[in-house]
Design a protein around this motif. Structure first.
Motif, mmCIF file in Angstrom:
data_model
loop_
_atom_site.group_PDB
_atom_site.id
_atom_site.type_symbol
_atom_site.label_atom_id
_atom_site.label_comp_id
_atom_site.label_asym_id
_atom_site.label_seq_id
_atom_site.Cartn_x
_atom_site.Cartn_y
_atom_site.Cartn_z
ATOM 1 N N PHE A 48 5.602 -0.672 14.646
ATOM 2 C CA PHE A 48 4.668 -1.588 14.272
ATOM 3 C C PHE A 48 4.269 -1.548 12.948
ATOM 4 C CE2 PHE A 48 0.334 -3.236 13.674
ATOM 5 C CZ PHE A 48 0.384 -4.532 14.146
ATOM 6 N N THR A 49 3.828 -0.214 12.732
ATOM 7 C CA THR A 49 3.544 -0.174 11.207
ATOM 8 C C THR A 49 4.609 -0.358 10.228
ATOM 9 O OG1 THR A 49 1.993 1.124 9.709
ATOM 10 C CG2 THR A 49 3.756 2.378 10.875
ATOM 11 N N ALA A 50 5.940 0.034 10.504
ATOM 12 C CA ALA A 50 7.004 -0.046 9.701
ATOM 13 C C ALA A 50 7.322 -1.405 9.422
ATOM 14 C CB ALA A 50 8.107 0.803 10.239
ATOM 15 N N LEU A 51 7.331 -2.253 10.741
ATOM 16 C CA LEU A 51 7.852 -3.652 10.270
ATOM 17 C C LEU A 51 6.609 -4.702 10.011
ATOM 18 C CD1 LEU A 51 9.878 -3.824 13.681
ATOM 19 C CD2 LEU A 51 10.648 -3.506 11.437
ATOM 20 N N THR A 52 5.400 -4.226 9.977
ATOM 21 C CA THR A 52 4.221 -5.201 9.653
ATOM 22 C C THR A 52 4.328 -4.979 8.004
ATOM 23 O OG1 THR A 52 2.857 -4.472 11.372
ATOM 24 C CG2 THR A 52 1.764 -5.224 9.569
ATOM 25 N N HIS A 53 4.703 -3.886 7.253
ATOM 26 C CA HIS A 53 4.880 -4.130 5.872
ATOM 27 C C HIS A 53 5.682 -5.071 5.471
ATOM 28 C CE1 HIS A 53 2.143 -1.277 3.781
ATOM 29 N NE2 HIS A 53 2.410 -0.254 4.714
ATOM 30 N N ARG A 54 6.867 -5.266 6.227
ATOM 31 C CA ARG A 54 7.939 -6.311 5.757
ATOM 32 C C ARG A 54 7.823 -7.547 6.157
ATOM 33 N NH1 ARG A 54 9.287 -0.954 6.373
ATOM 34 N NH2 ARG A 54 10.521 0.026 4.708
ATOM 35 N N ILE A 70 -1.136 -10.295 9.764
ATOM 36 C CA ILE A 70 -1.777 -9.100 10.221
ATOM 37 C C ILE A 70 -2.833 -8.846 9.392
ATOM 38 C CG2 ILE A 70 -1.822 -6.996 11.489
ATOM 39 C CD1 ILE A 70 1.073 -7.657 12.464
ATOM 40 N N ALA A 71 -4.174 -8.348 9.791
ATOM 41 C CA ALA A 71 -5.357 -8.211 9.176
ATOM 42 C C ALA A 71 -4.908 -6.759 8.750
ATOM 43 C CB ALA A 71 -6.531 -8.047 9.761
ATOM 44 N N ALA A 72 -5.347 -6.249 7.272
ATOM 45 C CA ALA A 72 -4.840 -5.112 6.671
ATOM 46 C C ALA A 72 -5.543 -3.973 7.501
ATOM 47 C CB ALA A 72 -5.385 -5.032 5.263
ATOM 48 N N HIS A 73 -6.859 -3.973 7.908
ATOM 49 C CA HIS A 73 -7.713 -2.910 8.486
ATOM 50 C C HIS A 73 -6.821 -2.680 9.950
ATOM 51 C CE1 HIS A 73 -9.672 -6.494 10.109
ATOM 52 N NE2 HIS A 73 -10.068 -5.704 11.336
ATOM 53 N N VAL A 74 -6.390 -3.749 10.495
ATOM 54 C CA VAL A 74 -5.682 -3.525 11.895
ATOM 55 C C VAL A 74 -4.393 -2.749 11.397
ATOM 56 C CG1 VAL A 74 -4.640 -4.407 13.716
ATOM 57 C CG2 VAL A 74 -6.543 -5.473 12.903
ATOM 58 N N HIS A 75 -3.773 -3.171 10.880
ATOM 59 C CA HIS A 75 -2.235 -2.329 10.201
ATOM 60 C C HIS A 75 -2.726 -0.761 10.062
ATOM 61 C CE1 HIS A 75 0.716 -1.726 6.882
ATOM 62 N NE2 HIS A 75 1.228 -1.124 8.237
ATOM 63 N N ILE A 76 -3.642 -0.656 9.086
ATOM 64 C CA ILE A 76 -3.814 0.842 8.766
ATOM 65 C C ILE A 76 -4.616 1.341 9.599
ATOM 66 C CG2 ILE A 76 -5.308 2.019 6.838
ATOM 67 C CD1 ILE A 76 -4.797 -0.473 5.067
ATOM 68 N N LEU A 77 -5.217 1.038 10.364
ATOM 69 C CA LEU A 77 -5.694 1.850 11.634
ATOM 70 C C LEU A 77 -4.710 2.219 12.717
ATOM 71 C CD1 LEU A 77 -9.243 -0.102 12.623
ATOM 72 C CD2 LEU A 77 -9.026 2.409 11.697
ATOM 73 N N LEU A 114 -6.731 5.791 -3.414
ATOM 74 C CA LEU A 114 -6.689 5.569 -2.153
ATOM 75 C C LEU A 114 -7.637 4.658 -1.502
ATOM 76 C CD1 LEU A 114 -4.926 8.787 -1.012
ATOM 77 C CD2 LEU A 114 -3.936 6.431 -0.847
ATOM 78 N N ASN A 115 -7.728 3.469 -1.180
ATOM 79 C CA ASN A 115 -8.857 2.672 -0.917
ATOM 80 C C ASN A 115 -9.374 3.127 0.625
ATOM 81 O OD1 ASN A 115 -10.622 0.848 -2.044
ATOM 82 N ND2 ASN A 115 -9.527 -0.922 -1.015
ATOM 83 N N GLY A 116 -8.793 3.814 1.266
ATOM 84 C CA GLY A 116 -9.351 3.985 2.694
ATOM 85 C C GLY A 116 -9.046 2.898 3.695
ATOM 86 N N ILE A 117 -9.777 2.209 4.343
ATOM 87 C CA ILE A 117 -9.498 1.064 5.346
ATOM 88 C C ILE A 117 -10.339 0.041 4.706
ATOM 89 C CG2 ILE A 117 -9.404 0.168 7.523
ATOM 90 C CD1 ILE A 117 -9.667 3.151 8.512
ATOM 91 N N PRO A 118 -9.336 -1.149 4.112
ATOM 92 C CA PRO A 118 -10.023 -2.339 3.381
ATOM 93 C C PRO A 118 -10.793 -2.938 4.319
ATOM 94 C CG PRO A 118 -7.787 -1.869 2.724
ATOM 95 C CD PRO A 118 -7.817 -0.983 4.130
#
Length: 312
Positions: free
Chosen positions: A259-265, A270-277, A16-20
């Motif tokens: 937001f998080t469910a649809l961002t993956h698809r 969208i920047a990865a850190h924004v999505h993961i936060l 698990l990389n945390g927040i890239p």
């Protein structure tokens, strides 16, 4: 064939990389994470304690609040302790079984959470639109049965997720760009055909959470229509006040989830850190604020909580 030498059944752990992109700030990010989590535990356990102690609160509405508190605690506890281990100690490894177990618990609690919000909307609909029959329609025993139905439904929806993941071959790169084993983040590590996994993941998002949200919207639409027919302004305010807390919780919960469910698809830009936060905010902020919102908006609960806190 080397790309297919790691499967979910192997002993090799995931990372698990945390927040890239924000690895240098992990210690600082851990401060709000741990603060929110502690407030979440204290506030939700306080609700559970007060309702269990006070006989006058043994009513359907407060039983539902207890169920919501349990799902709040379970959902955040599935994620936050491991995330803090990553931030504080750099313990990024997680076994395959540990990853799948975390995923199952997280999504069972999250799916149950959505179903309980729907049940709470139904509770408010009966209380406002058919108050004379409220006590006969929603008894404590019936509420407990509805809670069990919510849990069973969640388990049935979620159990196929780890089974579908176990059939996938994974690439040698076992790094999950996330703080927890989010389903689509794990799916993206596969070198095989993930069509079935993606379809099922999107399907349960729409069929389960999407349907819950539609039914919640319908319930509150009927509530608003009934309230508008009331001539007394005082009754207007009282009826709307009972729904305000629920509507705040719905908006706060469903917005980051979708937001998080649809961002993956669909959100590759969208920047990865924004999505993961934001994905972490979904399991941190609503569980922390739910008991506070209901404690403030529900006078009877607020008074009882005040009674016990003044003794401490």
């Amino acid at each position: 064939m080397a790309a297919f030498n790691i499967t979910p059944s192997s002993r090799s752990p995931f990372i698990l990389n945390g927040i890239p992109g924000l690895e240098a700030a992990h210690i600082w990010i851990s401060i709000p994470f741990s603060t929110f989590y502690i407030i979440n535990l204290l506030a939700n356990f306080m609700v559970l304690f007060v309702v269990s102690k006070e006989q006058t609160l043994h009513k359907p509405m407060y039983l539902l609040l207890c169920m919501l508190a349990l799902t709040d605690i379970g959902m955040s506890t599935s994620v936050v302790p491991k995330a803090l281990c990553i931030f504080w100690f750099g313990f990024r490894e997680i076994t395959v079984d540990g990853c799948l177990t975390q995923m199952v618990f997280l999504y069972v609690f999250a799916t149950t959470y959505s179903a309980i919000l729907l049940t709470m909307a139904f509770d408010r609909y009966i209380a406002i639109c058919d108050p004379l029959r409220y006590a006969t329609i929603l008894t404590n025993a019936r509420i407990i049965k509805l809670g069990l139905v919510c849990l069973i439904r969640a388990v049935l929806w979620v159990l196929p997720l780890p089974l579908l993941l176990r059939r996938l071959p994974f690439c040698p790169n076992r790094v999950i760009a996330h703080t927890y084993c989010e389903y689509m983040a794990v799916v993206k590590m596969s070198c095989g055909d993930t069509t079935v996994n993606r379809t099922y993941g999107l399907g349960i998002t729409i069929a389960n959470t999407g349907l819950d949200l539609i039914l919640i919207g319908l319930a509150y639409g009927l509530i608003i229509r009934a309230v508008l027919k009331i001539s007394s302004k005082k009754a207007h305010r009282k009826a709307l006040n009972t729904c305000t807390a629920h509507i705040c919780v719905m908006l706060m919960s469903y917005t980051p989830f979708f937001f998080t469910a649809l961002t993956h698809r669909f959100g590759q830009g969208i920047a990865a850190h924004v999505h993961i936060l934001l994905a972490n905010m979904y399991v941190l902020v609503p569980p922390m604020l739910n008991p506070i919102i209901y404690g403030i908006k529900t006078k009877e609960l607020r008074d009882k909580v005040g009674k016990y806190t003044c003794r401490m």
